[in-house]
Each structure stands twice: as C-alpha cells, then as structure tokens.
Scaffold this motif. Structure first.
Motif, PDB file in Angstrom:
ATOM      1  N   ASN A 149     -37.879 -15.882 -11.725  1.00  0.00           N
ATOM      2  CA  ASN A 149     -38.416 -15.786 -10.360  1.00  0.00           C
ATOM      3  C   ASN A 149     -39.635 -14.868 -10.328  1.00  0.00           C
ATOM      4  O   ASN A 149     -39.523 -13.690 -10.652  1.00  0.00           O
ATOM      5  N   THR A 160     -40.727 -21.549   0.621  1.00  0.00           N
ATOM      6  CA  THR A 160     -39.285 -21.661   0.354  1.00  0.00           C
ATOM      7  C   THR A 160     -38.772 -20.458  -0.435  1.00  0.00           C
ATOM      8  O   THR A 160     -37.570 -20.298  -0.610  1.00  0.00           O
ATOM      9  N   HIS A 161     -39.677 -19.612  -0.928  1.00  0.00           N
ATOM     10  CA  HIS A 161     -39.251 -18.548  -1.846  1.00  0.00           C
ATOM     11  C   HIS A 161     -38.783 -17.300  -1.107  1.00  0.00           C
ATOM     12  O   HIS A 161     -39.289 -16.954  -0.047  1.00  0.00           O
ATOM     13  N   LEU A 162     -37.844 -16.622  -1.749  1.00  0.00           N
ATOM     14  CA  LEU A 162     -37.151 -15.509  -1.095  1.00  0.00           C
ATOM     15  C   LEU A 162     -38.086 -14.367  -0.679  1.00  0.00           C
ATOM     16  O   LEU A 162     -38.058 -13.940   0.481  1.00  0.00           O
ATOM     17  N   ILE A 216     -40.440 -15.080   2.239  1.00  0.00           N
ATOM     18  CA  ILE A 216     -39.667 -15.314   3.475  1.00  0.00           C
ATOM     19  C   ILE A 216     -39.152 -13.984   4.029  1.00  0.00           C
ATOM     20  O   ILE A 216     -39.227 -13.728   5.233  1.00  0.00           O
ATOM     21  N   ILE A 219     -29.508 -16.041   4.574  1.00  0.00           N
ATOM     22  CA  ILE A 219     -28.985 -15.845   3.211  1.00  0.00           C
ATOM     23  C   ILE A 219     -28.197 -17.105   2.859  1.00  0.00           C
ATOM     24  O   ILE A 219     -27.251 -17.462   3.567  1.00  0.00           O
ATOM     25  N   PHE A 220     -28.622 -17.767   1.801  1.00  0.00           N
ATOM     26  CA  PHE A 220     -27.995 -19.051   1.454  1.00  0.00           C
ATOM     27  C   PHE A 220     -26.668 -18.821   0.709  1.00  0.00           C
ATOM     28  O   PHE A 220     -26.592 -18.974  -0.499  1.00  0.00           O
ATOM     29  N   CYS A 258     -26.437 -14.824  -4.431  1.00  0.00           N
ATOM     30  CA  CYS A 258     -26.956 -15.234  -5.746  1.00  0.00           C
ATOM     31  C   CYS A 258     -27.789 -14.137  -6.396  1.00  0.00           C
ATOM     32  O   CYS A 258     -28.541 -13.429  -5.720  1.00  0.00           O
ATOM     33  N   ARG A 304     -30.760 -13.258  -9.148  1.00  0.00           N
ATOM     34  CA  ARG A 304     -31.916 -13.820  -9.858  1.00  0.00           C
ATOM     35  C   ARG A 304     -32.660 -12.711 -10.586  1.00  0.00           C
ATOM     36  O   ARG A 304     -32.520 -11.533 -10.282  1.00  0.00           O
ATOM     37  N   TYR A 319     -36.213 -11.309 -11.169  1.00  0.00           N
ATOM     38  CA  TYR A 319     -37.549 -11.326 -10.562  1.00  0.00           C
ATOM     39  C   TYR A 319     -38.536 -10.590 -11.455  1.00  0.00           C
ATOM     40  O   TYR A 319     -38.252  -9.498 -11.941  1.00  0.00           O
ATOM     41  N   VAL A 354     -29.469 -11.464  -3.522  1.00  0.00           N
ATOM     42  CA  VAL A 354     -30.275 -11.703  -2.321  1.00  0.00           C
ATOM     43  C   VAL A 354     -30.155 -10.498  -1.387  1.00  0.00           C
ATOM     44  O   VAL A 354     -31.155 -10.010  -0.848  1.00  0.00           O
ATOM     45  N   ASP A 402     -28.132 -24.300  -6.193  1.00  0.00           N
ATOM     46  CA  ASP A 402     -28.371 -22.903  -6.561  1.00  0.00           C
ATOM     47  C   ASP A 402     -27.270 -22.382  -7.485  1.00  0.00           C
ATOM     48  O   ASP A 402     -26.133 -22.231  -7.054  1.00  0.00           O
TER      49      ASP A 402
END
Ligand code: UDP
Length: 329
Positions: free
Chosen positions: A170, A188-190, A193, A207-208, A219, A221, A223, A259, A285
């Motif tokens: 990421n 679309t990126h965290l 956003i 928060i998905f 989730c 990731r 970065y 997240v 995801d």
C-alpha cells in the motif's frame, strides 16, 4: 540515464519523474491523462500526450528520444472496476505492455522497471509475503499485472530485454514540497479518504468490516511512503544498468497497520476528529497483507527511511491541505 516514464502524470509516476530529475537523470513522460493530471507533469521533463497502445505514437517517441530505459507505470489499477470490466484491464494493461515491448525491441531498449502489485499473490494467510510464493490473483487487475510480468519474462528469454518487476503493497504519502500527490477519481484508497474526511469533504470514513481475525478486527496492510517506493525504482535501474538479471521484488515497509490504527494516526497528525463508522466488509479484502522486503534490501540495497506512519500521513496531509480539490485547485 535518459528514462521513459509511462504514466508520468499519475500519482506514483509523477514522484518517479521528480526523483529522477533530482538525481540528475533525464525524464521523458508518456501519459494519456485519462487518470493522470496535466498539472502533475513536471515542467523539466519532456512530455508526450498519447496512448501506449498507439504503436505509431510510441514508435515516434522512441525514435526521437532514444531512451536508455523504461519505467512503466501506465495502467488501469482499480480492483473493483477490473472485476466489472475485465477487458478494459486486458486491453489497457496487457495490450499496452505488448506494444511497449514491441517498440522496445524495435529500438533496442533493453531495460524496463515495472510497477506490479501484491494483488498478484491473491488471498493468502502467509505473513509476511515473499516473492517465491504461488501467485493466484483474485481480480482481473492482479491477473493483468501477472500476465505483464510473464510477457517480460518471455521477452527476456527471446530478445534479452531485462526487467525488474516491483510488487507494491500500500503506497501513501507525497513529495514533501506539497506540489504533487494522490488524486484519484473516484478515490478508493484509505489514506486520501481519511484525509478528505479530516478536511470535512466527507461526513465520515466507512471502516470496511471490524470482524476480521486481527487484534482490533480491522484489516491490516503494509503502507510504504511513495518516495521510498521510488528509491527502489532508481536502484532497480542501476541494478539493470550494472548487468543485473531480471527479477521480481516486493516493496513494503514490512510493518502492518490496521484501518483503525491508521485513522488514529491521522487524528493525531491532523488534529481533527475524523468521524468513522463501521460498515460491511469490502469484497476481496484479505485480513492481513504484509510484505517481506528482505530481497529488495539484500539484492538492490534498498533502505526505506520514511517508515514512520506519522511522516507518511503527514506528507499526504500537506498535499491535501495545499490542494484541497486535488489537481483541480
Ligand atoms: N478501507 C476502509 N475504508 C475505505 C477505504 C479502505 O476501511 O473507505 C480499508 C480496506 O478495506 C483495506 C485498507 O483500508 O483493508 C486499505 O485499502 P486501500 O483501498 O487503500 O488499499 P488495498 O489494500 O485495497 O490495496
């Protein structure tokens, strides 16, 4: 070196151009500015507006510019869109690579550094991910990037075109001068956003899913700062220039952030409340994606230095504050 940067008007490509120029190289940009932005085109680079799939256009650029190497970013890159319209991805990404390799072959350009993705691995429980793992992309986007890697592999065998494929995790942050940064439409990126929410441009961030098997349920990731990512591209160019063999490397910081942790860091950096609501999971995801970047460190001598999340989000925040409407401002 004189380097052709495809997609040089995009987020990552524009940072590559800036770094190439800062290090004394020459940069030639090709971009069709469909997802890239004209104001992101560096004034000190040579710019050709056009599409990679236009063989006559590409031939012309190669004939005029006589570049030493190619760094290839130009591609469609939305996972969700690729599931809905796979042929767009095979056309733009795979056929774009076909024309690019044909033109490189014709003009005897033998070095390419390629922007690939962790999406080539697919859903996996392995932590951290190493380059020797099986690839099993879950989307036409990931599949198209894997196909592009394979095209380069066969072109190395047949025509001696050497490649380095860099599988990104990421990417975040921006050049500290605040003039270039991330501006996707739709976004679309965290990180962007979260920062658009900090600016009040969104009511809240969704928060998905918070029912993943991770400590806080969201989730995780890996970065990486866009400038650390670009440093690896310059090292890859040097590696190929010194006769290095074609190879594939992961690029991540090898540290995971959830997240919720990302939102907390952004609250700290921006001093804003950043309202967040938990919503449903987003399809496709995986719970955790963390890179092993040991190979890039060992073989390319890569040494990412901007790994503090406060710096990554801080640099992105500077860009978002400077250009509240992105390149429209
Ligand atoms: N994410 C989220 N809300 C958003 C955007 C992203 O919760 O509005 C989550 C997403 O589910 C993933 C992480 O943030 O776990 C990073 O997503 P992003 O789209 O930035 O990158 P990806 O990991 O999909 O390449």
């Amino acid at each position: 070196m004189k380097v052709l940067v495809t997609g040089g008007a995009g987020y990552i490509g524009s940072h590559a151009v800036a770094t190439l120029l800062e290090k004394g190289h020459e940069a030639v940009i090709i971009d069709n500015v469909l997802t890239g932005h004209l104001p992101a085109v560096n004034q000190d680079a040579v710019f050709y507006e056009g599409d990679l799939r236009d063989a006559a256009f590409l031939d012309d650029v190669f004939a005029k510019e006589k570049v030493d190497a190619v760094v290839h970013f130009a591609a469609s890159s939305l996972v969700g869109e690729s599931v809905e319209d796979p042929l767009k991805y095979f056309g733009n990404n795979v056929y774009g690579m076909q024309v690019l390799l044909e033109t490189m072959r014709k003009h005897d350009v033998k070095k390419i550094v390629f922007s690939s993705t962790a999406a080539t691995y697919g859903d996996t429980n392995v932590v951290p991910l190493t380059e020797d793992l099986d690839t099993n992309p879950e989307s036409p986007y990931g599949e198209s990037k894997l196909m592009m890697e394979k095209m380069m592999k066969w072109c190395d065998g047949a025509y001696g075109i050497k490649f380095v494929s860099l599988r990104y995790f990421n990417v975040g942050g921006a050049h500290p001068d605040g003039r270039i940064g991330e501006d996707h439409r739709p976004e679309t990126h965290l990180i962007p956003i979260i920062l658009q929410t900090a600016l009040g441009q969104r009511e809240h961030i969704s928060i998905f899913g918070d029912d993943y098997p991770t400590e806080d349920g969201t989730c995780i990731r890996d970065y990486i700062h866009v400038l650390d990512l670009i440093d690896a591209h310059l090292l890859a160019l040097e590696y190929l220039d010194n006769g290095g063999q074609s190879d594939i490397f992961n690029l991540g910081s090898s540290q995971g952030f959830s997240v919720k942790e990302m939102i907390d860091v952004a609250r700290h950096v921006t001093g804003k409340e950043i309202p967040a609501k938990v919503g449903p999971r987003r399809a496709g995801d995986p719970a955790v994606l963390i890179a092993s970047s040991a190979k890039a460190k060992e073989v390319l001598g890569w040494n990412p230095t901007r790994t503090d999340m406060t710096d990554i989000i801080g640099d992105a925040w500077r860009w978002h504050q400077n250009r509240t409407n992105g390149y429209d401002a």
